[in-house]
Design a protein around this motif. Structure first.
Motif, PDB file in Angstrom:
ATOM      1  N   GLY A 131       0.818  -1.224   0.000  1.00 18.37           N
ATOM      2  CA  GLY A 131       0.000   0.000   0.000  1.00 18.37           C
ATOM      3  C   GLY A 131       0.842   1.261   0.000  1.00 18.37           C
ATOM      4  N   PRO A 184       2.778   3.895  -1.651  1.00 17.89           N
ATOM      5  CA  PRO A 184       2.943   4.268  -3.050  1.00 17.89           C
ATOM      6  C   PRO A 184       4.418   4.552  -3.320  1.00 17.89           C
ATOM      7  CG  PRO A 184       2.011   6.109  -1.784  1.00 17.89           C
ATOM      8  CD  PRO A 184       2.237   4.976  -0.825  1.00 17.89           C
ATOM      9  N   ARG A 209       1.707   0.416   9.242  1.00 13.98           N
ATOM     10  CA  ARG A 209       1.529  -0.083  10.608  1.00 13.98           C
ATOM     11  C   ARG A 209       2.160  -1.469  10.798  1.00 13.98           C
ATOM     12  NH1 ARG A 209      -4.558   0.202  11.187  1.00 13.98           N
ATOM     13  NH2 ARG A 209      -4.274  -1.050  13.020  1.00 13.98           N
ATOM     14  N   TYR A 210       2.478  -2.154   9.685  1.00 10.38           N
ATOM     15  CA  TYR A 210       3.016  -3.522   9.773  1.00 10.38           C
ATOM     16  C   TYR A 210       4.550  -3.566   9.799  1.00 10.38           C
ATOM     17  CZ  TYR A 210      -1.746  -4.061   8.169  1.00 10.38           C
ATOM     18  OH  TYR A 210      -3.097  -3.944   8.044  1.00 10.38           O
ATOM     19  N   GLN A 217      -9.144   3.834   3.046  1.00  8.80           N
ATOM     20  CA  GLN A 217      -8.470   4.875   2.254  1.00  8.80           C
ATOM     21  C   GLN A 217      -9.235   5.168   0.957  1.00  8.80           C
ATOM     22  OE1 GLN A 217      -4.343   3.616   1.743  1.00  8.80           O
ATOM     23  NE2 GLN A 217      -4.001   3.516   3.955  1.00  8.80           N
ATOM     24  N   CYS A 235      -0.450   9.489   1.842  1.00  8.35           N
ATOM     25  CA  CYS A 235      -0.613  10.310   3.046  1.00  8.35           C
ATOM     26  C   CYS A 235       0.136  11.626   2.877  1.00  8.35           C
ATOM     27  CB  CYS A 235      -0.095   9.561   4.274  1.00  8.35           C
ATOM     28  SG  CYS A 235      -1.240   8.272   4.794  1.00  8.35           S
ATOM     29  N   LYS A 248       3.496  13.159   7.682  1.00  8.23           N
ATOM     30  CA  LYS A 248       4.049  12.076   8.495  1.00  8.23           C
ATOM     31  C   LYS A 248       3.197  11.981   9.748  1.00  8.23           C
ATOM     32  CE  LYS A 248       8.700  13.341   7.051  1.00  8.23           C
ATOM     33  NZ  LYS A 248      10.015  13.845   7.440  1.00  8.23           N
ATOM     34  N   ASN A 249       3.168  10.814  10.352  1.00 13.02           N
ATOM     35  CA  ASN A 249       2.451  10.702  11.621  1.00 13.02           C
ATOM     36  C   ASN A 249       3.273  11.353  12.733  1.00 13.02           C
ATOM     37  OD1 ASN A 249       0.204   9.377  10.665  1.00 13.02           O
ATOM     38  ND2 ASN A 249       0.992   7.326  11.099  1.00 13.02           N
ATOM     39  N   ASP A 277      -8.915  14.494  11.515  1.00 12.32           N
ATOM     40  CA  ASP A 277     -10.321  14.087  11.622  1.00 12.32           C
ATOM     41  C   ASP A 277     -10.959  14.681  12.887  1.00 12.32           C
ATOM     42  OD1 ASP A 277     -12.737  12.783  11.667  1.00 12.32           O
ATOM     43  OD2 ASP A 277     -11.925  10.743  11.577  1.00 12.32           O
ATOM     44  N   LYS A 281     -12.162  17.208   8.011  1.00  7.68           N
ATOM     45  CA  LYS A 281     -12.522  16.375   6.848  1.00  7.68           C
ATOM     46  C   LYS A 281     -13.413  17.191   5.907  1.00  7.68           C
ATOM     47  CE  LYS A 281     -12.205  11.522   8.079  1.00  7.68           C
ATOM     48  NZ  LYS A 281     -12.900  10.302   8.506  1.00  7.68           N
ATOM     49  N   ALA A 334      -8.485  11.245   6.670  1.00  2.00           N
ATOM     50  CA  ALA A 334      -8.183  12.675   6.666  1.00  2.00           C
ATOM     51  C   ALA A 334      -6.733  13.003   6.331  1.00  2.00           C
ATOM     52  CB  ALA A 334      -8.556  13.272   8.022  1.00  2.00           C
ATOM     53  N   GLU A 362       4.788  14.643   4.451  1.00  2.00           N
ATOM     54  CA  GLU A 362       5.422  13.400   3.992  1.00  2.00           C
ATOM     55  C   GLU A 362       5.617  13.485   2.472  1.00  2.00           C
ATOM     56  OE1 GLU A 362       4.586   9.533   5.500  1.00  2.00           O
ATOM     57  OE2 GLU A 362       3.900   8.840   3.539  1.00  2.00           O
TER      58      GLU A 362
HETATM   59  N1  EPU Z   1      -8.103   7.553  11.824  1.00  2.00           N
HETATM   60  C1  EPU Z   1      -9.180   8.350  12.099  1.00  2.00           C
HETATM   61  N2  EPU Z   1      -9.644   9.174  11.114  1.00  2.00           N
HETATM   62  C2  EPU Z   1      -9.073   9.244   9.880  1.00  2.00           C
HETATM   63  C3  EPU Z   1      -7.951   8.425   9.604  1.00  2.00           C
HETATM   64  C4  EPU Z   1      -7.488   7.574  10.597  1.00  2.00           C
HETATM   65  O1  EPU Z   1      -9.715   8.345  13.201  1.00  2.00           O
HETATM   66  O2  EPU Z   1      -9.539  10.023   9.038  1.00  2.00           O
HETATM   67  C5  EPU Z   1      -7.628   6.620  12.866  1.00  2.00           C
HETATM   68  C6  EPU Z   1      -7.887   5.165  12.468  1.00  2.00           C
HETATM   69  O3  EPU Z   1      -9.189   4.761  12.831  1.00  2.00           O
HETATM   70  C7  EPU Z   1      -6.802   4.407  13.241  1.00  2.00           C
HETATM   71  C8  EPU Z   1      -5.652   5.423  13.289  1.00  2.00           C
HETATM   72  O4  EPU Z   1      -6.206   6.713  13.000  1.00  2.00           O
HETATM   73  O5  EPU Z   1      -7.220   4.187  14.552  1.00  2.00           O
HETATM   74  C9  EPU Z   1      -4.546   5.072  12.287  1.00  2.00           C
HETATM   75  O6  EPU Z   1      -5.092   5.070  10.963  1.00  2.00           O
HETATM   76  P1  EPU Z   1      -4.571   4.053   9.834  1.00  2.00           P
HETATM   77  O7  EPU Z   1      -4.632   2.662  10.316  1.00  2.00           O
HETATM   78  O8  EPU Z   1      -5.300   4.386   8.582  1.00  2.00           O
HETATM   79  O9  EPU Z   1      -3.045   4.373   9.697  1.00  2.00           O
HETATM   80  P2  EPU Z   1      -2.260   5.721   9.435  1.00  2.00           P
HETATM   81  O10 EPU Z   1      -1.250   5.837  10.524  1.00  2.00           O
HETATM   82  O11 EPU Z   1      -3.175   6.880   9.231  1.00  2.00           O
HETATM   83  C10 EPU Z   1      -0.372   4.578   8.039  1.00  2.00           C
HETATM   84  C11 EPU Z   1       0.488   4.981   6.862  1.00  2.00           C
HETATM   85  C12 EPU Z   1      -0.208   4.631   5.552  1.00  2.00           C
HETATM   86  C13 EPU Z   1      -0.576   3.159   5.517  1.00  2.00           C
HETATM   87  C14 EPU Z   1      -1.492   2.890   6.726  1.00  2.00           C
HETATM   88  C15 EPU Z   1      -1.926   1.406   6.835  1.00  2.00           C
HETATM   89  C16 EPU Z   1       1.690   7.021   7.578  1.00  2.00           C
HETATM   90  C17 EPU Z   1       1.795   8.512   7.474  1.00  2.00           C
HETATM   91  N3  EPU Z   1       0.684   6.435   6.901  1.00  2.00           N
HETATM   92  O12 EPU Z   1      -1.528   5.431   8.041  1.00  2.00           O
HETATM   93  O13 EPU Z   1       0.755   4.847   4.526  1.00  2.00           O
HETATM   94  O14 EPU Z   1      -1.243   2.822   4.320  1.00  2.00           O
HETATM   95  O15 EPU Z   1      -0.752   3.210   7.938  1.00  2.00           O
HETATM   96  O16 EPU Z   1      -0.820   0.624   7.080  1.00  2.00           O
HETATM   97  O17 EPU Z   1       2.506   6.400   8.231  1.00  2.00           O
HETATM   98  C18 EPU Z   1       1.395   6.577   3.053  1.00  2.00           C
HETATM   99  O18 EPU Z   1       2.339   6.725   3.827  1.00  2.00           O
HETATM  100  O19 EPU Z   1       1.263   7.257   2.004  1.00  2.00           O
HETATM  101  C19 EPU Z   1       0.441   5.571   3.393  1.00  2.00           C
HETATM  102  C20 EPU Z   1      -0.602   5.382   2.637  1.00  2.00           C
END
Ligand code: EPU
Length: 314
Positions: A133, A135, A149-150, A224, A233, A236-237, A248, A253, A267, A303
């Motif tokens: 996932g 890109p 997350r993995y 997504q 995304c 960065k987180n 969010d 949003k 979001a 990011e």
């Molecule tokens: N969440 C919300 N609202 C939202 C989005 C997320 O409440 O609009 C909550 C979700 O419910 C969950 C938590 O936030 O509890 C984390 O969300 P998610 O599992 O989607 O993971 P993420 O940390 O937002 C990361 C990577 C993604 C990757 C996903 C799944 C980063 C910046 N992003 O997203 O990577 O696909 O995990 O593994 O680390 C990317 O980097 O371009 C990317 C797509």
């Protein structure tokens, strides 16, 4: 563009066309090469298909003091509407190949992460699928220490081959000081070109790896906005949190600038509603950053890579 700049472009283009194996295009639109389908032309779009091509590009950049931008899969970048001066480099040919040696996968920097995952899974080698996932290309994944997350790139990366000045160097992964979305190569962009990465993987039946990929794929489809044009995304987180969750709960949003909107589904994805300009995405990112700073005190970091000059926007 002033006449002297135009002739410089033509001259550099002719110089590169004569020497390179890969294609050289002058004032080539970059939008079709990006997942957002946005942005203006590259002064010179150059394809390197072998080590000699990369050396020539680096030498040209040094001699003429040109900006150099490396475009991987075009999935994690924002290109300005006005376009980009200097050279935009894409890696093809030998840099788009994958080899296996026992439990190691040696992937060219131009290979897309999705293709590398599909081939390693088919070969019965597990580990790379943690990036499912993400890109982009293998070179981009190393440069950014991409992850999900993995797991992260750093968890499976053994060695990186890159070209620096004229030399091909092979460095152990530790030398890149990889941490969350960071490698030390980001401190001097355009100096080193990553050409290949070696991953150490674990033998596992292909069906088991593919079953994990199917579960990840379902999670992405559910969470997504995969049906819309986006650049993955945007931020960065922040440590210990998710940028998507923060945007969010801050009620952002659906917020829009021009044709760019914060996705209602996730979001941290900004989507192109069809009529967006690249500057809409930039302005929306800055607006979200400011609102999150004001509402939560957290400073979100981009990011998505901004290539070219953005100093007058936003
Ligand atoms: N969440 C919300 N609202 C939202 C989005 C997320 O409440 O609009 C909550 C979700 O419910 C969950 C938590 O936030 O509890 C984390 O969300 P998610 O599992 O989607 O993971 P993420 O940390 O937002 C990361 C990577 C993604 C990757 C996903 C799944 C980063 C910046 N992003 O997203 O990577 O696909 O995990 O593994 O680390 C990317 O980097 O371009 C990317 C797509």
């Amino acid at each position: 563009m002033p006449a002297d700049a135009t002739s410089r472009t033509e001259q550099l283009g002719a110089h590169l066309k004569e020497r390179l194996q890969g294609q050289v295009k002058i004032r080539e639109p970059l939008a079709p090469l990006t997942s957002l389908n946005l942005g203006g032309p590259a002064e010179l779009l150059v394809e390197a298909t072998e080590v000699g091509d990369v050396r020539i590009v680096l030498d040209t950049v040094r001699r003429h003091n040109l900006p150099l931008h490396i475009l991987g899969d075009g999935t994690n970048v924002l290109v300005p509407d006005e376009g980009v001066t200097g050279i935009v480099l894409r890696l093809a040919g030998v840099f788009d190949q994958i080899e296996f040696r026992e439990n190691k996968c040696i992937a060219g920097a131009g290979v897309s992460v999705s293709r590398a995952i599909a081939e390693t899974a088919k070969a019965g080698l597990a580990g790379l699928e943690v990036l499912y996932g993400v890109p982009g290309s293998i070179g981009g994944a190393v440069y950014m220490n991409a992850g999900t997350r993995y797991g992260w790139t750093s968890g499976i990366l053994a060695e990186v081959e890159m070209i620096e000045e004229d030399e091909v160097r092979v460095l152990p992964a530790d030398d890149l000081r990889l941490s969350y979305r960071y490698s030390r190569l980001q401190d001097q962009p355009g100096i080193h070109i990553i050409t290949r990465a070696t991953f150490v993987l674990k033998p596992e039946p292909p069906e088991d790896i593919k079953a994990r990929i199917a579960a990840m794929s379902q999670y992405r489809r559910e969470t997504q906005p995969l049906g819309n044009r986006s650049c993955g995304c945007m931020f960065k987180n922040p440590e210990g949190d998710s940028a998507g969750r923060l945007i969010d709960v801050s009620g952002l949003k659906g917020m829009s600038v021009g044709g760019a909107s914060v996705s209602d589904q996730h979001a941290n994805f900004f989507i192109n509603r069809g009529d967006a300009k690249a500057s809409d995405f930039y302005k929306l990112a800055r607006l979200v950053q400011r609102k999150i700073r004001e509402q939560t005190g957290v400073e979100l970091e981009m990011e998505v890579q901004l290539i070219g000059d953005w100093s007058d926007d936003g």
